[in-house]
Design a protein around this motif. Structure first.
Motif, mmCIF file in Angstrom:
data_model
loop_
_atom_site.group_PDB
_atom_site.id
_atom_site.type_symbol
_atom_site.label_atom_id
_atom_site.label_comp_id
_atom_site.label_asym_id
_atom_site.label_seq_id
_atom_site.Cartn_x
_atom_site.Cartn_y
_atom_site.Cartn_z
ATOM 1 N N THR A 102 0.774 -1.163 0.054
ATOM 2 C CA THR A 102 -0.058 0.071 -0.006
ATOM 3 C C THR A 102 0.923 1.137 0.048
ATOM 4 O O THR A 102 1.870 1.269 0.851
ATOM 5 C CB THR A 102 -0.947 -0.209 1.349
ATOM 6 O OG1 THR A 102 -1.879 -1.244 1.191
ATOM 7 C CG2 THR A 102 -1.822 1.291 1.251
ATOM 8 N N GLN A 104 0.652 5.513 -0.187
ATOM 9 C CA GLN A 104 -0.447 6.702 -0.084
ATOM 10 C C GLN A 104 0.551 7.897 -0.246
ATOM 11 O O GLN A 104 1.710 8.050 0.515
ATOM 12 C CB GLN A 104 -1.131 6.465 0.864
ATOM 13 C CG GLN A 104 -2.144 5.114 1.276
ATOM 14 C CD GLN A 104 -2.749 4.952 2.382
ATOM 15 O OE1 GLN A 104 -2.110 4.679 3.168
ATOM 16 N NE2 GLN A 104 -4.022 5.490 2.539
ATOM 17 N N LYS A 123 -8.211 2.673 3.453
ATOM 18 C CA LYS A 123 -8.981 3.525 2.218
ATOM 19 C C LYS A 123 -8.255 3.705 1.011
ATOM 20 O O LYS A 123 -8.504 4.204 -0.012
ATOM 21 C CB LYS A 123 -8.908 5.106 2.898
ATOM 22 C CG LYS A 123 -9.725 5.099 4.399
ATOM 23 C CD LYS A 123 -9.453 6.406 4.815
ATOM 24 C CE LYS A 123 -10.308 6.614 6.076
ATOM 25 N NZ LYS A 123 -10.645 7.965 6.706
ATOM 26 N N ALA A 124 -7.002 2.792 0.971
ATOM 27 C CA ALA A 124 -6.515 2.825 -0.632
ATOM 28 C C ALA A 124 -7.253 1.795 -1.370
ATOM 29 O O ALA A 124 -7.916 0.804 -0.827
ATOM 30 C CB ALA A 124 -5.197 2.218 -0.195
ATOM 31 N N GLU A 125 -6.959 2.117 -2.740
ATOM 32 C CA GLU A 125 -7.750 1.262 -3.744
ATOM 33 C C GLU A 125 -6.723 0.702 -4.596
ATOM 34 O O GLU A 125 -5.538 0.993 -4.778
ATOM 35 C CB GLU A 125 -8.603 2.248 -4.731
ATOM 36 C CG GLU A 125 -9.682 2.778 -3.696
ATOM 37 C CD GLU A 125 -10.647 3.690 -4.588
ATOM 38 O OE1 GLU A 125 -10.755 3.819 -6.072
ATOM 39 O OE2 GLU A 125 -11.268 4.761 -3.931
ATOM 40 N N ARG A 166 -1.824 -1.259 -3.699
ATOM 41 C CA ARG A 166 -3.142 -0.523 -3.596
ATOM 42 C C ARG A 166 -2.323 0.931 -3.435
ATOM 43 O O ARG A 166 -1.204 1.102 -2.813
ATOM 44 C CB ARG A 166 -3.689 -0.901 -2.212
ATOM 45 C CG ARG A 166 -4.601 -2.237 -2.419
ATOM 46 C CD ARG A 166 -4.938 -2.481 -1.027
ATOM 47 N NE ARG A 166 -5.979 -3.307 -1.133
ATOM 48 C CZ ARG A 166 -5.779 -4.694 -0.946
ATOM 49 N NH1 ARG A 166 -4.271 -5.079 -0.763
ATOM 50 N NH2 ARG A 166 -6.631 -5.716 -1.070
ATOM 51 N N GLY A 168 -3.272 5.529 -2.775
ATOM 52 C CA GLY A 168 -4.228 6.511 -2.435
ATOM 53 C C GLY A 168 -3.430 7.958 -2.441
ATOM 54 O O GLY A 168 -2.207 7.923 -2.278
ATOM 55 N N THR A 170 -4.123 12.140 -1.066
ATOM 56 C CA THR A 170 -5.011 13.139 -0.549
ATOM 57 C C THR A 170 -4.267 14.608 -0.328
ATOM 58 O O THR A 170 -3.046 14.477 -0.557
ATOM 59 C CB THR A 170 -5.415 12.717 1.018
ATOM 60 O OG1 THR A 170 -4.156 12.383 1.572
ATOM 61 C CG2 THR A 170 -6.266 11.470 0.998
ATOM 62 N N THR A 208 -5.248 7.205 -6.783
ATOM 63 C CA THR A 208 -6.191 6.519 -5.947
ATOM 64 C C THR A 208 -6.817 5.226 -6.587
ATOM 65 O O THR A 208 -7.936 5.235 -7.064
ATOM 66 C CB THR A 208 -7.326 7.319 -5.406
ATOM 67 O OG1 THR A 208 -6.575 8.525 -4.450
ATOM 68 C CG2 THR A 208 -8.114 6.604 -4.337
#
Length: 597
Positions: A102, A104, A123-125, A166, A168, A170, A208
Motif C-alpha cells: 500500500t 499513499q 482507504k487505499a484502492e 494499492r 491513495g 489526499t 487512488t
C-alpha cells in the motif's frame, strides 16, 4: 481480514528501489528557526497500528527529504514552514514473497502550524491492470512517482501474479509539471508475444487506485526481429517505458521475431546478445513514440556494426568537465551498442600532445575533469575480442578537438559517417554482386555543410585502399566473386570515410550526438596516425565495468572523481585555440561479409 488478491502464476522475486535527491535527516539545532510539529499515524489493512511502515517527507521548495523514526504506527517530525509531500508505504515483504503493498501520498501546501496526518491502508484502492489476451501471464508490476527537482521513488515486482498494489492520494494537486506518477504492468504468453502497459496520473496527483483493461485497439503492435549474424546466438530481450516501468528479461533464441503490444507513449527495447565466441554485446533503441492502433516492424542486431550514438550520447564540455558518451558496437539500424565483455581495452586522453588520463576500459559513458586553460585534445579508445565475436575482433576510435573552460554545457562538434548496405539477416551480401552502400551522416554536420568526403574501399582487410566515388550520398562497390581469396579476412570488404575538420561552438541542453570512428588504434600523440589494431592473442575475457565506472552503462563513470582507473599524467598548460572554437578529426572503418550464391 483483507487478503492479497490471488492472481495467476508462481511466487516472484520482488524489488523495491527508492532514490532520493538531497536526502538528509533533519534535526533541529539549539538555535534553529521556527518549526512545526507534524505527527503521523499509520494503520494497516487489518485496522491495526502499522508495523512494517516507511514514511518520507519532502520539502517541495528546497528538495530536502526527512525520514522520521516510526514505531507502532506513530512518528513525529519537526519541520520548518513550507510545502511538503508525504510518501507512505506499508507491506513491503522482500524478495521472493507474495506482497500486498500500500502506497499513499499526501500533500501539505503552506505548513504554518502543528499538524497531524493519518495514513489508513484500508482507504487505499487497488491497481488493477489487464490486457485483451487471456493467455497473457503477469510478469512485472511497477509503481513510481517523481517530483521535479526532488524525490524519485519506485516499487517493482519482477512478477505480478501473486502480489497486489494499492494506492491513495489526499491533499491539493501539485500540477503535472511538478508531480508525475506511473503504474505499469507487463505480461508474456510463454511463446513469442509480450504485452506492456504503462499509465501516468493526471493533474499532478498520485493514484487512488487504477483500473485499466487494454483492448487490442488500445495498443501499438511492434514486430521486432532479432538478427543473428551468424545464426545460433542467444539473446535476452527487455522493454522499458520512458518513466519507471520495465518489463521482464526474456531469453530468446536468435534469429527470431517477438511481437510486442505497447500502450501509447515512448518505449525502448534492448537486446543482450551472447555470440558464438562467448562475448556479450548490449544493444538498445532510443526511446520512441508508438501510437495505439498502428503496426510497426523493426529489426535489432543486424550489421554493419561500428561506433554510433544514441539519443542521449555526445561529446560536450561543462565548465572543466568533458563528457564523452559513445556506443562502440552500434548496429546497422542505429541501435546503440556496447561491448559487455572483451579481452583487452584502452582509453587515452592526450592534452597538447602529452598523455593526460588513461583507462583500461573501452569508452562508453565517461566524464573527465581537465584544466580550465584552452588546449588541443585527442581522445582515443579501442577494445579487442577473440575471432568470431560479433562486430569483429577489434574496434578503435580517435577524436581531436580544441577546448577551454565554458560557462554552460557546450557541444564538441562530432560527425558520424556510417555505412549501411542492405544485407541479409546473417549479415552477408551476395558474392559478385554490385552493392549500393548508402552513407549516413549525422551529428554536428550535414551533407550540405561538408566541403569534402573521402571514401576508400579495401579487399585485403585494410592493407591497401582504393578510392570510391560518393554519388547521392552513397558509394557503389562490387563484391568479390565466389571463392575469391582475401589475404587477411576471406570474403570480407572494408570501407572508410574521412570528412574534413570542422570548427564551431554550440551551447546545448542536453547534447545528443557523439563522434565515432573505428579503424585506428590509439595514437601516442594527437597528431600521430596509427595502423589498425591487430587481433590480440587468446586471453581471458573481461566483463565491462569490472573496474571503475559508475551507473548508466556497462562501463561508465566519473573516472577521476570516483578514483577509477583514469590516472592523470603530468599535464602542461599552454595557450591554444580559444574556448569558443571546437574541431575534430575523424576516420571510420566498417566491414561486411560477401557470401557465395
Amino acid at each position: 481480514m483483507p487478503h492479497p488478491k490471488q492472481r495467476r502464476g508462481a511466487r516472484r522475486a520482488l524489488l523495491l528501489a527508492t532514490v532520493t535527491v538531497g536526502a538528509t535527516l533533519w534535526t533541529a539545532p539549539a538555535h534553529a528557526a521556527q518549526t512545526h510539529r507534524l505527527a503521523v499515524h499509520g494503520i494497516d489493512l487489518r485496522g491495526q497500528a502499522a508495523a512494517d511502515w516507511s514514511l518520507t517527507a519532502e520539502d517541495l521548495r528546497t528538495g530536502e527529504s526527512f525520514h522520521p523514526d516510526v514505531e507502532a504506527g506513530e512518528g513525529t517530525l519537526d519541520l520548518p514552514p513550507g510545502d511538503y509531500l508525504l510518501i507512505s508505504d506499508m507491506g513491503w515483504e522482500g524478495d521472493d514473497r507474495p506482497m500486498d503493498l500500500t502506497v499513499q501520498v499526501h500533500t501539505i501546501l503552506g505548513l504554518d502550524a502543528d499538524a497531524e496526518v493519518t495514513f489508513d491502508a484500508r482507504k487505499a484502492e487497488e491497481i488493477d491492470l489487464g490486457v485483451f489476451d487471456p493467455r497473457a501471464e503477469p510478469a512485472t508490476l511497477t509503481l513510481g512517482l517523481t517530483v521535479e527537482g526532488g524525490v524519485s521513488t519506485q516499487w517493482r515486482t519482477t512478477r505480478a501474479a501473486d502480489s497486489t498494489f494499492r494506492t491513495g492520494f489526499t491533499g491539493p494537486a501539485l500540477g503535472e509539471d511538478r508531480l508525475r506518477a506511473v503504474a505499469g504492468e507487463s505480461w508474456t504468453d510463454g511463446a513469442g508475444t509480450e504485452y506492456h502497459a504503462a499509465y501516468q496520473s493526471r493533474g499532478g496527483t498520485f493514484f487512488t487506485g487504477l483500473t485499466e483493461f487494454a483492448e487490442r485497439s488500445d495498443l501499438a503492435r511492434l514486430d521486432l526481429g532479432q538478427a543473428a549474424p551468424p545464426a545460433g546466438e542467444q539473446g535476452r530481450l527487455h522493454v522499458a517505458y520512458e518513466l519507471f516501468h520495465e518489463g521482464p528479461y526474456v531469453d530468446r533464441a536468435l534469429p527470431g521475431t517477438t511481437t510486442l503490444y505497447l500502450t501509447g507513449g515512448r518505449w525502448s527495447y534492448g537486446l543482450d546478445v551472447t555470440d558464438a565466441a562467448g562475448e556479450v554485446t548490449r544493444l538498445h533503441s532510443d526511446y520512441t513514440a508508438y501510437h495505439p492502433g498502428r503496426h510497426y516492424r523493426e529489426t535489432v542486431g543486424g550489421g554493419v556494426f561500428g561506433p554510433g550514438f544514441g539519443d542521449r550520447d555526445g561529446f560536450s564540455r561543462t565548465g572543466d568537465e568533458i563528457r564523452a558518451w559513445l556506443g562502440l558496437l552500434t548496429d546497422g539500424a542505429g541501435h546503440r551498442g556496447a561491448p559487455a565483455t572483451y579481452t583487452e581495452a584502452a582509453t587515452r586522453l592526450y592534452r597538447n600532445g602529452e598523455p593526460y588520463a588513461s583507462s583500461e576500459e573501452p569508452m562508453d559513458r565517461t566524464w573527465i575533469e581537465v584544466p580550465p586553460d584552452a588546449a588541443d585534445y585527442e581522445l582515443t579508445t579501442s577494445f579487442s575480442r577473440p575471432a568470431g565475436a560479433r562486430g569483429g575482433t577489434s574496434v578503435s576510435a580517435s577524436f581531436t578537438f580544441a577546448s577551454g573552460h565554458t560557462e554552460e554545457e557546450t557541444e564538441l562538434p562530432a560527425t558520424v559517417v556510417r555505412f549501411v548496405p542492405r544485407l541479409d539477416g546473417d549479415g552477408t551480401a551476395a558474392a559478385g554482386a554490385r552493392l549500393r552502400v548508402p552513407l549516413r551522416l549525422s551529428g554536428s554536420a550535414s551533407f550540405g555543410e561538408l566541403r569534402s568526403l573521402a571514401v576508400a574501399v579495401s579487399l585485403d582487410g585494410g592493407a591497401t585502399w582504393r578510392p570510391a566515388a560518393v554519388t547521392d550520398h552513397r558509394i557503389t562497390v562490387r563484391n568479390p566473386p565466389p571463392g575469391a581469396p582475401s589475404p587477411s579476412a576471406p570474403g570480407s570488404r572494408t570501407a572508410r570515410a574521412t570528412p574534413p575538420p570542422r570548427r564551431s561552438s554550440t551551447p546545448i541542453a542536453p547534447p545528443d550526438r557523439a563522434p565515432q570512428a573505428p579503424g585506428r588504434a590509439p595514437a601516442p600523440a594527437p597528431s600521430a596516425p596509427a595502423a589498425p589494431a591487430a587481433p590480440p592473442p587468446p586471453a581471458e575475457r573481461r566483463r565491462a565495468g569490472e573496474r571503475g565506472g559508475g551507473g548508466g552503462g556497462p562501463h561508465s563513470g566519473r573516472w577521476e572523481k570516483e578514483r577509477s582507473p583514469w590516472t592523470a599524467s603530468s599535464a602542461s598548460t599552454a595557450a591554444g585555440s580559444p574556448a569558443s572554437t571546437r574541431s575534430r578529426r575523424y576516420r571510420w572503418r566498417a566491414t561486411w561479409t560477401s557470401r557465395s550464391s
